[in-house]
Design a protein around this motif. Structure first.
Motif, PDB file in Angstrom:
ATOM      1  N   HIS A 265     -23.218 -31.885 -38.772  1.00 22.59           N
ATOM      2  CA  HIS A 265     -23.544 -32.935 -37.814  1.00 22.59           C
ATOM      3  C   HIS A 265     -24.977 -32.854 -37.314  1.00 22.59           C
ATOM      4  CE1 HIS A 265     -22.298 -29.374 -35.537  1.00 22.59           C
ATOM      5  NE2 HIS A 265     -23.085 -29.793 -34.569  1.00 22.59           N
ATOM      6  N   TYR A 266     -25.662 -31.753 -37.577  1.00 24.14           N
ATOM      7  CA  TYR A 266     -27.007 -31.566 -37.038  1.00 24.14           C
ATOM      8  C   TYR A 266     -27.697 -30.485 -37.865  1.00 24.14           C
ATOM      9  CZ  TYR A 266     -30.700 -31.340 -33.510  1.00 24.14           C
ATOM     10  OH  TYR A 266     -31.909 -31.401 -32.865  1.00 24.14           O
ATOM     11  N   GLY A 267     -29.011 -30.385 -37.695  1.00 21.63           N
ATOM     12  CA  GLY A 267     -29.756 -29.322 -38.356  1.00 21.63           C
ATOM     13  C   GLY A 267     -30.552 -29.834 -39.539  1.00 21.63           C
ATOM     14  N   ARG A 268     -31.284 -28.923 -40.161  1.00 17.62           N
ATOM     15  CA  ARG A 268     -32.171 -29.301 -41.256  1.00 17.62           C
ATOM     16  C   ARG A 268     -31.364 -29.838 -42.433  1.00 17.62           C
ATOM     17  NH1 ARG A 268     -37.382 -25.991 -43.720  1.00 17.62           N
ATOM     18  NH2 ARG A 268     -38.151 -27.759 -44.968  1.00 17.62           N
ATOM     19  N   PRO A 269     -31.728 -30.992 -42.968  1.00 21.98           N
ATOM     20  CA  PRO A 269     -30.966 -31.559 -44.083  1.00 21.98           C
ATOM     21  C   PRO A 269     -31.267 -30.852 -45.397  1.00 21.98           C
ATOM     22  CG  PRO A 269     -32.788 -33.013 -43.492  1.00 21.98           C
ATOM     23  CD  PRO A 269     -32.767 -31.911 -42.470  1.00 21.98           C
ATOM     24  N   VAL A 270     -30.202 -30.611 -46.148  1.00 19.79           N
ATOM     25  CA  VAL A 270     -30.298 -29.946 -47.446  1.00 19.79           C
ATOM     26  C   VAL A 270     -29.643 -30.856 -48.487  1.00 19.79           C
ATOM     27  CG1 VAL A 270     -29.749 -27.891 -48.792  1.00 19.79           C
ATOM     28  CG2 VAL A 270     -30.143 -27.696 -46.322  1.00 19.79           C
ATOM     29  N   LEU A 271     -30.395 -31.213 -49.512  1.00 20.84           N
ATOM     30  CA  LEU A 271     -29.884 -32.001 -50.627  1.00 20.84           C
ATOM     31  C   LEU A 271     -29.376 -31.034 -51.681  1.00 20.84           C
ATOM     32  CD1 LEU A 271     -29.595 -34.807 -52.021  1.00 20.84           C
ATOM     33  CD2 LEU A 271     -31.922 -34.448 -52.925  1.00 20.84           C
ATOM     34  N   VAL A 272     -28.069 -31.091 -51.961  1.00 19.20           N
ATOM     35  CA  VAL A 272     -27.411 -30.089 -52.800  1.00 19.20           C
ATOM     36  C   VAL A 272     -27.007 -30.708 -54.138  1.00 19.20           C
ATOM     37  CG1 VAL A 272     -25.491 -28.480 -52.996  1.00 19.20           C
ATOM     38  CG2 VAL A 272     -26.530 -28.906 -50.750  1.00 19.20           C
ATOM     39  N   PHE A 273     -27.505 -30.105 -55.221  1.00 17.04           N
ATOM     40  CA  PHE A 273     -27.149 -30.536 -56.571  1.00 17.04           C
ATOM     41  C   PHE A 273     -26.109 -29.582 -57.156  1.00 17.04           C
ATOM     42  CE2 PHE A 273     -31.452 -32.103 -55.887  1.00 17.04           C
ATOM     43  CZ  PHE A 273     -31.379 -33.405 -56.371  1.00 17.04           C
ATOM     44  N   PRO A 274     -25.077 -30.114 -57.815  1.00 14.56           N
ATOM     45  CA  PRO A 274     -24.067 -29.242 -58.416  1.00 14.56           C
ATOM     46  C   PRO A 274     -24.557 -28.640 -59.723  1.00 14.56           C
ATOM     47  CG  PRO A 274     -23.567 -31.519 -58.939  1.00 14.56           C
ATOM     48  CD  PRO A 274     -24.790 -31.546 -58.037  1.00 14.56           C
ATOM     49  N   SER A 275     -23.786 -27.727 -60.271  1.00 11.15           N
ATOM     50  CA  SER A 275     -24.089 -27.185 -61.593  1.00 11.15           C
ATOM     51  C   SER A 275     -23.813 -28.255 -62.655  1.00 11.15           C
ATOM     52  CB  SER A 275     -23.266 -25.921 -61.855  1.00 11.15           C
ATOM     53  OG  SER A 275     -21.881 -26.210 -61.783  1.00 11.15           O
ATOM     54  N   GLU A 276     -24.042 -27.909 -63.911  1.00 11.59           N
ATOM     55  CA  GLU A 276     -24.033 -28.908 -64.984  1.00 11.59           C
ATOM     56  C   GLU A 276     -22.767 -29.753 -65.004  1.00 11.59           C
ATOM     57  OE1 GLU A 276     -24.632 -29.188 -69.859  1.00 11.59           O
ATOM     58  OE2 GLU A 276     -24.710 -27.253 -68.832  1.00 11.59           O
ATOM     59  N   GLY A 277     -22.962 -31.074 -64.971  1.00 12.65           N
ATOM     60  CA  GLY A 277     -21.853 -32.009 -65.049  1.00 12.65           C
ATOM     61  C   GLY A 277     -21.008 -32.085 -63.800  1.00 12.65           C
ATOM     62  N   GLY A 278     -21.461 -31.496 -62.712  1.00 10.56           N
ATOM     63  CA  GLY A 278     -20.638 -31.378 -61.515  1.00 10.56           C
ATOM     64  C   GLY A 278     -20.647 -32.596 -60.623  1.00 10.56           C
ATOM     65  N   ARG A 279     -19.837 -32.513 -59.587  1.00 11.15           N
ATOM     66  CA  ARG A 279     -19.683 -33.600 -58.621  1.00 11.15           C
ATOM     67  C   ARG A 279     -19.965 -33.094 -57.212  1.00 11.15           C
ATOM     68  NH1 ARG A 279     -16.714 -38.090 -59.973  1.00 11.15           N
ATOM     69  NH2 ARG A 279     -15.530 -38.094 -58.013  1.00 11.15           N
ATOM     70  N   ALA A 280     -20.088 -34.048 -56.308  1.00 12.66           N
ATOM     71  CA  ALA A 280     -20.406 -33.719 -54.919  1.00 12.66           C
ATOM     72  C   ALA A 280     -19.354 -32.809 -54.303  1.00 12.66           C
ATOM     73  CB  ALA A 280     -20.542 -35.008 -54.107  1.00 12.66           C
ATOM     74  N   GLU A 281     -18.118 -32.916 -54.762  1.00 15.15           N
ATOM     75  CA  GLU A 281     -17.034 -32.098 -54.216  1.00 15.15           C
ATOM     76  C   GLU A 281     -17.141 -30.616 -54.577  1.00 15.15           C
ATOM     77  OE1 GLU A 281     -15.558 -36.311 -54.429  1.00 15.15           O
ATOM     78  OE2 GLU A 281     -16.685 -34.978 -55.761  1.00 15.15           O
ATOM     79  N   ASP A 282     -17.961 -30.285 -55.556  1.00 17.49           N
ATOM     80  CA  ASP A 282     -17.987 -28.913 -56.063  1.00 17.49           C
ATOM     81  C   ASP A 282     -18.461 -27.894 -55.029  1.00 17.49           C
ATOM     82  OD1 ASP A 282     -17.141 -29.993 -58.418  1.00 17.49           O
ATOM     83  OD2 ASP A 282     -18.974 -29.576 -59.548  1.00 17.49           O
TER      84      ASP A 282
END
Length: 248
Positions: free
Chosen positions: A24-41
């Motif tokens: 809900h707060y704090g520095r934003p981090v854009l997270v990429f999954p491993s190969e072929g992954g999805r946001a849920e990973d």
């Protein structure tokens, strides 16, 4: 802490890719999954649990995105240049759909950390180096940063060059290089254990790319972990929990 998935349109295509926000707060981090992954990973593989204290304390907000690797770098039925063109379509989705949505969630544009594991590390580093205005810090865990080493074939052109950090960093010079030096910092993390050298190429690629960054004077850190450190999620948990608190 699990967030809700939001699907956002891919520009110029009848398709969408997803983003999930955690925090809900704090520095934003854009997270990429491993190969072929999805946001849920990030949740599925225990990564969220590894940094749960940072999320609960309001120190970070994580924005996890889908990959498009299955139709880009992982599709070995098409030549490298076509894979690179498709990768640039993915980048346009990040620029035109994901970034505006994230800015809306945050109430304006904020500087991002990018974070990724395995092929996601490539995405994190590539995005920061090509979008230094909004992503001045990249954290790559067990990544490979030369796309030409990924069993590519066919003629290489501009699409491959501008999607390949090893190529375009080598070619950086003048005012643009000075600006990158002033804006970007890259953290490369790799282990010396099973799969990190082969087949993942994470250890040699991280060392080679760190040497290239040093040659260009681009701020960076190479953190090589021990011979027991594998190319696998339990170690990425520890590495993320070790490094991310430094920056938020």
């Amino acid at each position: 802490m699990a967030g809700q998935r939001v699907d956002l349109p891919v520009p110029g295509r009848d398709a969408s890719l997803g983003v999930i926000r955690h925090g809900h707060y704090g520095r934003p981090v854009l997270v990429f999954p491993s190969e072929g992954g999805r946001a849920e990973d990030f949740v599925r593989h225990g990564m969220l649990g590894a940094v749960a204290n940072l999320v609960e304390q309001g120190r970070v907000t994580l924005f996890c995105v889908d990959s498009a690797d299955r139709t880009t770098w992982s599709d070995r039925s098409v030549p490298s240049e076509e894979r690179a063109r498709r990768h640039h379509d993915y980048t346009r989705w990040l620029e035109k759909s994901a970034m505006p949505w994230i800015a809306g969630e945050l109430g304006g544009q904020h500087e991002l950390i990018t974070l990724g594991t395995s092929m996601g590390a490539y995405h994190a580093v590539d995005f920061a180096l090509t979008h230094a205005d909004i992503a001045p810090l990249a954290i790559g865990l067990s990544g490979s940063y030369d796309v030409t080493a990924w069993h590519g074939w066919g003629d290489r052109g501009d699409a491959t060059y501008f999607a390949n950090p090893t190529d375009y960093v080598t070619g950086m010079h003048g005012a643009h290089l000075d600006w990158i030096r002033s804006r970007v910092s890259v953290l490369l993390v790799a282990g010396q254990g099973p799969l990190e050298a082969a087949p993942a190429q994470a250890l040699p690629s991280s060392k080679k790319f760190a040497d290239l960054l040093a040659d260009k004077g681009i701020p960076h850190q190479l953190d090589v972990w021990g011979p027991d450190v594998e190319h696998d999620w339990p170690w990425w948990h520890r590495q993320t929990a070790h490094h991310l608190p430094r920056f938020c």
